[in-house]
Design a protein around this motif. Structure first.
Motif, PDB file in Angstrom:
ATOM      1  N   GLU A 129     -16.090   2.688  -1.197  1.00 42.49           N
ATOM      2  CA  GLU A 129     -15.274   2.876  -2.440  1.00 42.49           C
ATOM      3  C   GLU A 129     -15.955   2.191  -3.679  1.00 42.49           C
ATOM      4  O   GLU A 129     -16.669   1.158  -3.727  1.00 42.49           O
ATOM      5  CB  GLU A 129     -13.856   2.222  -2.368  1.00 42.49           C
ATOM      6  CG  GLU A 129     -13.056   3.033  -1.361  1.00 42.49           C
ATOM      7  CD  GLU A 129     -11.789   2.386  -0.925  1.00 42.49           C
ATOM      8  OE1 GLU A 129     -10.939   3.282  -0.538  1.00 42.49           O
ATOM      9  OE2 GLU A 129     -11.566   1.161  -0.954  1.00 42.49           O
TER      10      GLU A 129
ATOM     11  N   LEU B 224     -12.125   3.722  -7.154  1.00 42.60           N
ATOM     12  CA  LEU B 224     -10.985   2.784  -7.210  1.00 42.60           C
ATOM     13  C   LEU B 224     -10.798   2.516  -8.903  1.00 42.60           C
ATOM     14  O   LEU B 224     -11.844   2.234  -9.607  1.00 42.60           O
ATOM     15  CB  LEU B 224     -11.416   1.533  -6.780  1.00 42.60           C
ATOM     16  CG  LEU B 224     -11.739   1.373  -5.222  1.00 42.60           C
ATOM     17  CD1 LEU B 224     -12.166  -0.152  -4.860  1.00 42.60           C
ATOM     18  CD2 LEU B 224     -10.401   1.720  -4.384  1.00 42.60           C
TER      19      LEU B 224
ATOM     20  N   LYS C 167      -6.492   4.455  -5.961  1.00 42.62           N
ATOM     21  CA  LYS C 167      -7.683   5.146  -5.139  1.00 42.62           C
ATOM     22  C   LYS C 167      -7.438   6.378  -5.251  1.00 42.62           C
ATOM     23  O   LYS C 167      -6.599   7.172  -4.911  1.00 42.62           O
ATOM     24  CB  LYS C 167      -7.414   4.459  -3.496  1.00 42.62           C
ATOM     25  CG  LYS C 167      -7.526   3.050  -3.317  1.00 42.62           C
ATOM     26  CD  LYS C 167      -7.702   2.863  -1.866  1.00 42.62           C
ATOM     27  CE  LYS C 167      -7.914   1.427  -1.292  1.00 42.62           C
ATOM     28  NZ  LYS C 167      -8.322   1.026  -0.065  1.00 42.62           N
TER      29      LYS C 167
ATOM     30  N   THR D 174      -4.361  -1.165  -7.981  1.00 49.05           N
ATOM     31  CA  THR D 174      -5.604  -0.345  -7.649  1.00 49.05           C
ATOM     32  C   THR D 174      -5.236   0.979  -7.409  1.00 49.05           C
ATOM     33  O   THR D 174      -4.582   1.287  -6.335  1.00 49.05           O
ATOM     34  CB  THR D 174      -6.375  -1.162  -6.684  1.00 49.05           C
ATOM     35  OG1 THR D 174      -6.614  -2.211  -7.225  1.00 49.05           O
ATOM     36  CG2 THR D 174      -7.666  -0.278  -6.572  1.00 49.05           C
TER      37      THR D 174
ATOM     38  N   LYS E  72     -10.140  -2.691   1.151  1.00 46.37           N
ATOM     39  CA  LYS E  72     -10.911  -1.630   0.626  1.00 46.37           C
ATOM     40  C   LYS E  72     -12.114  -1.263   1.423  1.00 46.37           C
ATOM     41  O   LYS E  72     -12.559  -1.997   2.148  1.00 46.37           O
ATOM     42  CB  LYS E  72     -11.188  -2.284  -0.819  1.00 46.37           C
ATOM     43  CG  LYS E  72     -10.079  -2.493  -1.754  1.00 46.37           C
ATOM     44  CD  LYS E  72     -10.326  -2.972  -2.856  1.00 46.37           C
ATOM     45  CE  LYS E  72      -9.240  -3.354  -3.769  1.00 46.37           C
ATOM     46  NZ  LYS E  72      -9.638  -4.038  -5.065  1.00 46.37           N
ATOM     47  N   LYS E  73     -12.587  -0.134   1.448  1.00 45.49           N
ATOM     48  CA  LYS E  73     -13.609   0.421   2.043  1.00 45.49           C
ATOM     49  C   LYS E  73     -15.082   0.146   1.283  1.00 45.49           C
ATOM     50  O   LYS E  73     -15.030  -0.138   0.147  1.00 45.49           O
ATOM     51  CB  LYS E  73     -13.627   1.951   2.464  1.00 45.49           C
ATOM     52  CG  LYS E  73     -12.266   2.518   2.897  1.00 45.49           C
ATOM     53  CD  LYS E  73     -12.363   3.971   2.943  1.00 45.49           C
ATOM     54  CE  LYS E  73     -11.212   4.582   3.628  1.00 45.49           C
ATOM     55  NZ  LYS E  73     -11.132   6.096   3.574  1.00 45.49           N
TER      56      LYS E  73
ATOM     57  N   LYS F  47       0.963  -1.116   0.014  1.00 44.96           N
ATOM     58  CA  LYS F  47       0.060  -0.072  -0.137  1.00 44.96           C
ATOM     59  C   LYS F  47       0.878   1.223  -0.104  1.00 44.96           C
ATOM     60  O   LYS F  47       2.028   1.257   0.814  1.00 44.96           O
ATOM     61  CB  LYS F  47      -0.932   0.060   1.287  1.00 44.96           C
ATOM     62  CG  LYS F  47      -1.885   1.501   1.368  1.00 44.96           C
ATOM     63  CD  LYS F  47      -2.602   1.034   2.529  1.00 44.96           C
ATOM     64  CE  LYS F  47      -3.592   2.332   2.731  1.00 44.96           C
ATOM     65  NZ  LYS F  47      -4.405   2.066   3.948  1.00 44.96           N
TER      66      LYS F  47
END
Length: 286
Positions: free
Chosen positions: A210, A117, A108, A106, A206-207, A54
């Motif tokens: 998103e 995303l 963001k 990915t 991931k939220k 990340k």
């Protein structure tokens, strides 16, 4: 044989954690293409684990955790005034998630209140040069590629066997320790490293809020935002109806009512659009 419950919990937690490397990069960027004499900096973190990595802003991590805790507490205590005077805002909101070993990426990003995303599984086309040098004490080799319309010159260190780097840059036989686009508008330089224990699944988390979109949809949302950058704020403010609780907020040494804060945010967004045009992901904003 009985095992102490606390020891058992620690053992279980230990199986969930893995060694993670944190690579700290200084990100220097020029967001106004008409004023290249002005540059800004922010420290970014590349956090790796066995499952992936990340890439995010150090400042944003502190800001987000503080905001989450503040509003969670406000909901429990019915607080109506918020003081963010001492809270530093991030200049960079973008994050990048990469999965190992396929190095699918990915991106963001957010537009207004939308968390977006953009998935990318295309491998970067690297041209590895024979040119070698030293950066931060590491023996490094030069490579070039193109990403989102920018040509990148990078230096990777084969002695650090991690095929990753800042932002979406990855896939070389060694960690990228320095990267700069050909115009000198955006650059990343490794300035520190450390090891921590983390849950690998949390790095790739991931939220729920998103939304996965493609590049074409992103461009449409961005063009709509430029036409009316405060549309979402007005809709949110107006959707609460007569039951709305009057709130106030302290920011930058001043206290604002809810309506005043809305006008301030609209002005700031319009002003920012005038001088924010030299994005890192150049092609996304065209």
């Amino acid at each position: 044989m009985k095992i102490n419950l606390s020891i058992l919990l620690l053992l279980i937690a230990g199986f969930c954690l893995a060694q993670s490397n944190q690579f700290i990069y200084e990100y220097t960027f020029k967001m106004d293409s008409l004023n290249r004499n002005k540059s800004e900096t922010e420290n970014m973190v590349l956090q790796t684990s066995p499952k992936g990595s990340k890439f995010y802003s150090q400042v944003k991590q502190v800001y987000d955790s503080t905001m989450t805790a503040t509003f969670k507490n406000a909901k429990a205590t019915q607080q109506t005034h918020f003081d963010f005077t001492s809270l530093k805002q991030s200049k960079v909101s973008t994050e990048v998630i990469k999965t190992y070993p396929d190095y699918k990426r990915t991106l963001k990003k957010d537009i207004s209140s939308n968390d977006l995303l953009i998935n990318n599984d295309k491998k970067l086309d690297w041209k590895i040069s024979k040119e070698k040098s030293k950066v931060l004490g590491y023996d490094v080799q030069k490579a070039t590629t193109t990403l989102y319309g920018r040509k990148w010159n990078v230096w990777f260190a084969p002695e650090i066997p991690i095929q990753d780097g800042p932002h979406e840059l990855c896939g070389l036989p060694g960690l990228i320790v320095k990267a700069e686009d050909s115009k000198g508008d955006h650059s990343f330089t490794l300035v520190g490293t450390k090891k921590i224990e983390v849950n690998p699944d949390e790095i790739l988390n991931k939220k729920v809020s998103e939304i996965a979109i493609n590049e074409e949809k992103f461009r449409k949302l961005w063009n709509d935002y430029k036409k009316d950058p405060a549309k979402d704020m007005r809709q949110t403010s107006g959707s609460s109806g007569s039951a709305t609780v009057t709130m106030s907020m302290s920011y930058d040494g001043k206290t604002y009512s809810q309506d005043e804060m809305l006008k301030l945010i609209e002005k700031e967004r319009k002003d920012a659009l005038k001088k924010t045009n030299n994005f890192l992901e150049l092609d996304l904003y065209r």
